[in-house]
Enzyme design. Structure first.
Site, PDB file in Angstrom:
ATOM      1  N   PHE A  35       0.799  -1.221   0.000  1.00 19.23           N
ATOM      2  CA  PHE A  35       0.000   0.000   0.000  1.00 19.23           C
ATOM      3  C   PHE A  35       0.831   1.269   0.000  1.00 19.23           C
ATOM      4  O   PHE A  35       0.346   2.338  -0.364  1.00 19.23           O
ATOM      5  CB  PHE A  35      -0.926   0.026   1.230  1.00 19.23           C
ATOM      6  CG  PHE A  35      -0.208   0.317   2.527  1.00 19.23           C
ATOM      7  CD1 PHE A  35       0.087   1.610   2.919  1.00 19.23           C
ATOM      8  CD2 PHE A  35       0.194  -0.721   3.356  1.00 19.23           C
ATOM      9  CE1 PHE A  35       0.760   1.877   4.102  1.00 19.23           C
ATOM     10  CE2 PHE A  35       0.869  -0.474   4.544  1.00 19.23           C
ATOM     11  CZ  PHE A  35       1.151   0.831   4.918  1.00 19.23           C
TER      12      PHE A  35
ATOM     13  N   LYS B 266      -1.290  -7.497  -9.154  1.00 21.54           N
ATOM     14  CA  LYS B 266      -2.271  -7.370  -8.073  1.00 21.54           C
ATOM     15  C   LYS B 266      -1.885  -6.158  -7.224  1.00 21.54           C
ATOM     16  O   LYS B 266      -0.966  -6.204  -6.423  1.00 21.54           O
ATOM     17  CB  LYS B 266      -2.322  -8.607  -7.178  1.00 21.54           C
ATOM     18  CG  LYS B 266      -3.567  -8.598  -6.268  1.00 21.54           C
ATOM     19  CD  LYS B 266      -3.387  -9.387  -4.987  1.00 21.54           C
ATOM     20  CE  LYS B 266      -2.758  -8.579  -3.873  1.00 21.54           C
ATOM     21  NZ  LYS B 266      -3.614  -7.462  -3.370  1.00 21.54           N
TER      22      LYS B 266
ATOM     23  N   GLU C 117      -4.981  -3.857  -1.992  1.00 19.77           N
ATOM     24  CA  GLU C 117      -6.429  -3.670  -1.844  1.00 19.77           C
ATOM     25  C   GLU C 117      -6.765  -2.356  -1.141  1.00 19.77           C
ATOM     26  O   GLU C 117      -7.921  -1.913  -1.152  1.00 19.77           O
ATOM     27  CB  GLU C 117      -7.039  -4.841  -1.074  1.00 19.77           C
ATOM     28  CG  GLU C 117      -6.605  -4.974   0.370  1.00 19.77           C
ATOM     29  CD  GLU C 117      -5.299  -5.737   0.557  1.00 19.77           C
ATOM     30  OE1 GLU C 117      -4.980  -6.098   1.699  1.00 19.77           O
ATOM     31  OE2 GLU C 117      -4.586  -5.959  -0.461  1.00 19.77           O
ATOM     32  N   LYS C 118      -5.758  -1.705  -0.550  1.00 20.02           N
ATOM     33  CA  LYS C 118      -6.014  -0.449   0.175  1.00 20.02           C
ATOM     34  C   LYS C 118      -5.981   0.780  -0.725  1.00 20.02           C
ATOM     35  O   LYS C 118      -6.598   1.801  -0.416  1.00 20.02           O
ATOM     36  CB  LYS C 118      -5.003  -0.294   1.310  1.00 20.02           C
ATOM     37  CG  LYS C 118      -5.163  -1.312   2.432  1.00 20.02           C
ATOM     38  CD  LYS C 118      -4.146  -1.098   3.525  1.00 20.02           C
ATOM     39  CE  LYS C 118      -4.409  -2.002   4.728  1.00 20.02           C
ATOM     40  NZ  LYS C 118      -4.259  -3.433   4.392  1.00 20.02           N
TER      41      LYS C 118
ATOM     42  N   SER D 201       5.200  -7.119   3.731  1.00 23.58           N
ATOM     43  CA  SER D 201       5.638  -7.557   5.055  1.00 23.58           C
ATOM     44  C   SER D 201       6.384  -8.883   4.993  1.00 23.58           C
ATOM     45  O   SER D 201       6.270  -9.639   4.033  1.00 23.58           O
ATOM     46  CB  SER D 201       4.426  -7.712   5.977  1.00 23.58           C
ATOM     47  OG  SER D 201       3.649  -8.838   5.581  1.00 23.58           O
TER      48      SER D 201
ATOM     49  N   CYS E 185       9.699   1.401   3.404  1.00 24.24           N
ATOM     50  CA  CYS E 185      10.581   0.294   3.776  1.00 24.24           C
ATOM     51  C   CYS E 185      12.010   0.772   3.957  1.00 24.24           C
ATOM     52  O   CYS E 185      12.837   0.064   4.513  1.00 24.24           O
ATOM     53  CB  CYS E 185      10.511  -0.828   2.738  1.00 24.24           C
ATOM     54  SG  CYS E 185      11.162  -0.368   1.123  1.00 24.24           S
TER      55      CYS E 185
ATOM     56  N   GLU F  85       9.164  -3.860  13.114  1.00 23.78           N
ATOM     57  CA  GLU F  85       9.120  -2.712  12.213  1.00 23.78           C
ATOM     58  C   GLU F  85       7.853  -1.919  12.538  1.00 23.78           C
ATOM     59  O   GLU F  85       6.743  -2.399  12.328  1.00 23.78           O
ATOM     60  CB  GLU F  85       9.107  -3.163  10.756  1.00 23.78           C
ATOM     61  CG  GLU F  85       9.128  -2.007   9.776  1.00 23.78           C
ATOM     62  CD  GLU F  85       9.110  -2.466   8.325  1.00 23.78           C
ATOM     63  OE1 GLU F  85       9.585  -1.694   7.470  1.00 23.78           O
ATOM     64  OE2 GLU F  85       8.624  -3.571   8.050  1.00 23.78           O
TER      65      GLU F  85
END
Length: 536
Positions: free
Chosen positions: A187, A211, A214-215, A264, A319, A419
């Site tokens: 996201f 893909k 979804e957020k 993640s 990240c 994290e």
């Protein structure tokens, strides 16, 4: 629900209108009344057509500054997923045989179109993801650099040739595309990460299944429309939406040859293990705990600016965010100045002028960040600046966390081991450079690490001994430009070939070595011995 004609010739369908700001009004602080229009549904892209899913299950895409529903995203059905893979597989033979110069020209056109629509893309990212408009433009621009890199694919994909390796025999290697490849996006960079993936893959001659998160799927949909406007043929790029089921389908499908993932560690290692067991090629960029070592001789103002920008920028949702600072000689001389500069940062909705930090992506993310801050305090960390209770006028429902500084942090605290992925800066201490390097190297992650110093001796020792894939010397976020590769290591990366650069081309291609002989040879009896390059 707004419906748009599914046409490409006239470019009348704009998919971002069904996934972002076209049919659902964004409320500002001056106009905070919620819109009651029905949010439109995000479409899949299958075989060159933007089609509404037949699924009965949808996820709300939420504006993190207002909690308004921007759009609704389908959980793609198995039949729709198979149709997308089938379209990619069907498009591959023709696309792989398309001249590389033609594929490059499409990328040249794509980068032109991305520049044209930079502001639209940035606005979509701000509405769906929350980051400031300026940061959203940076999101798009860093992805654009990878598109520009893909424009040189004819040179990047060159093989090798050796003439007369033996008597009248030549050997050469060529790089060929793999087939259908797939990308699974996070996201936090809705434009940059898709642009890390499909431009390199398709310019190498592959077809692609993407893909998005979804957020915040809107930017990926906009980029797909731009790619088709640039001339990308039907079926070369396909987009499916969903969560775990779609991810598992990508891992399991026998026609998908390679998977790129950013996200993640839990999801990344699941994808790596499941897809590798099916014989797929994987590149998985995962979690991080990036450190900066600050030496006593570091330039004061430049270092403070770097720590504040890299620690709190994008609300810490990078990240490569600089989440931990190891002060050699103690943090006390730095703490008050850090606090002063952090308190000057403006927390607000990303669309508002002058905003430095927008909201974090969800209420769940905010709760997790706050819990990790509290766990640090309960473990003995000292709260220098607390941003948990911040309230933003006009956006009281937003997922805001203000800049937070924890001092006296030790390596056994949960706030250090996890994290945080929020605007939280952890301050640690070391007596010397050796101890500081040891602290960094004991951490399981290895995305990036930086040192701030005016000593070339200290910088060289750090560069040589630090165990991180990307090293900064007086640079807080040392992400390389695309002609290098994103080289995270240790628990931050799983796979053998990194994103973009030469490694990216290698990931999306396989080597074929050809040995040929055209020289007329005198007639002689067949030899069953192993051939060598030596004369008999």
């Amino acid at each position: 629900m707004l419906r748009f004609p599914l046409t490409r010739a006239g470019r009348s369908f704009q998919p971002w209108k069904s996934c972002a700001i076209g049919s659902f009004r964004f409320s500002t602080a001056a106009d905070a009344s919620p819109s009651h229009q029905i949010p439109s549904k995000v479409r899949n892209l299958i075989g060159g057509e933007f089609v509404e899913s037949e699924s009965n299950a949808f996820i709300d895409v939420i504006n993190p500054a207002t909690q308004e529903v921007v759009s609704q995203l389908p959980l793609t059905t198995n039949e729709e997923f198979k149709a997308a893979v089938s379209a990619a597989k069907h498009a591959f033979p023709k696309w792989r045989n398309t001249p590389v110069t033609t594929r490059q020209r499409i990328m040249f056109k794509l980068q032109e179109l991305i520049r044209r629509d930079m502001d639209k893309l940035a606005m979509n990212i701000t509405v769906e993801q929350g980051k400031t408009l300026r940061d959203a433009q940076g999101d798009v621009f860093r992805g654009l650099e990878v598109v520009e890199h893909a424009c040189g694919m004819a040179s990047l994909q060159m093989g090798e040739y050796v003439s007369n390796v033996s008597n009248g025999i030549d050997t050469y290697s060529i790089r060929e595309p793999l087939g259908v490849c797939a990308g699974i996006c996070p996201f936090n960079f809705p434009a940059m990460i898709p642009l890390w993936m499909f431009p390199m893959a398709v310019t190498c001659g592959n077809t692609y299944i993407l893909k998005p998160s979804e957020k915040d799927p809107g930017a990926a949909m906009m980029l797909a429309e731009l790619a088709m406007e640039a001339g990308l043929p039907d079926g070369v790029l396909n987009i499916v939406h969903g969560t775990n089921d779609v991810v598992n389908n990508i891992c399991d499908d026998r026609d998908i040859k390679a998977i790129s993932f950013v996200g993640s560690n839990t999801a990344g290692m699941h994808i790596y293990a499941r897809a590798a067991a099916k014989g797929k090629r994987i590149q998985s960029n995962m979690g991080a705990k990036n450190h900066a070592i600050v030496m006593p001789d570091a330039s004061l103002d430049a270092t403070l600016n770097a720590l504040v920008a890299a620690g709190f920028g994008a609300a810490g949702q990078r990240c490569m965010a600089l989440s931990t600072v190891v002060f050699v000689g103690g943090s006390k001389p730095w703490e008050e100045k850090l606090k002063e500069r952090a308190k000057e940062l403006k927390v607000n909705a990303g669309i508002e002028p002058g905003t430095d930090l927008g909201p974090v992506i969800s209420k769940q993310a905010k709760d997790r960040i706050c819990k990790l801050i509290q766990s640090g305090v309960e473990s003995g960390a000292r709260l220098v600046l607390d941003g948990r209770s911040i309230v933003v006028g006009g956006y009281e429902d937003g997922n805001f966390v203000g800049p937070t500084i924890l001092a006296d942090v030790t390596s056994n605290m949960e706030c250090y081991e996890e994290e945080i992925f929020g605007p939280v800066l952890l301050c640690m201490q070391a007596d010397g450079l050796e101890e500081a390097i040891d602290i960094v190297n004991r951490n399981k992650f290895g995305n990036g690490a930086s040192i701030f110093t005016t000593s070339g001796v200290a910088a060289r020792k750090f560069q040589h001994e630090i165990e991180a894939g990307q090293v900064g010397i007086n640079v807080p976020i040392p992400v390389p430009l695309p002609f290098f590769s994103f080289t995270g290591s240790k628990a931050s990366f799983a796979g053998d070939l990194n994103f973009y650069g030469k490694a990216g081309v290698q990931f999306y291609t396989q080597i074929k070595t050809v040995t040929q002989q055209w020289k007329d040879l005198p007639s002689q009896a067949a030899s069953l011995a192993m051939p060598t390059s030596q004369k008999a």
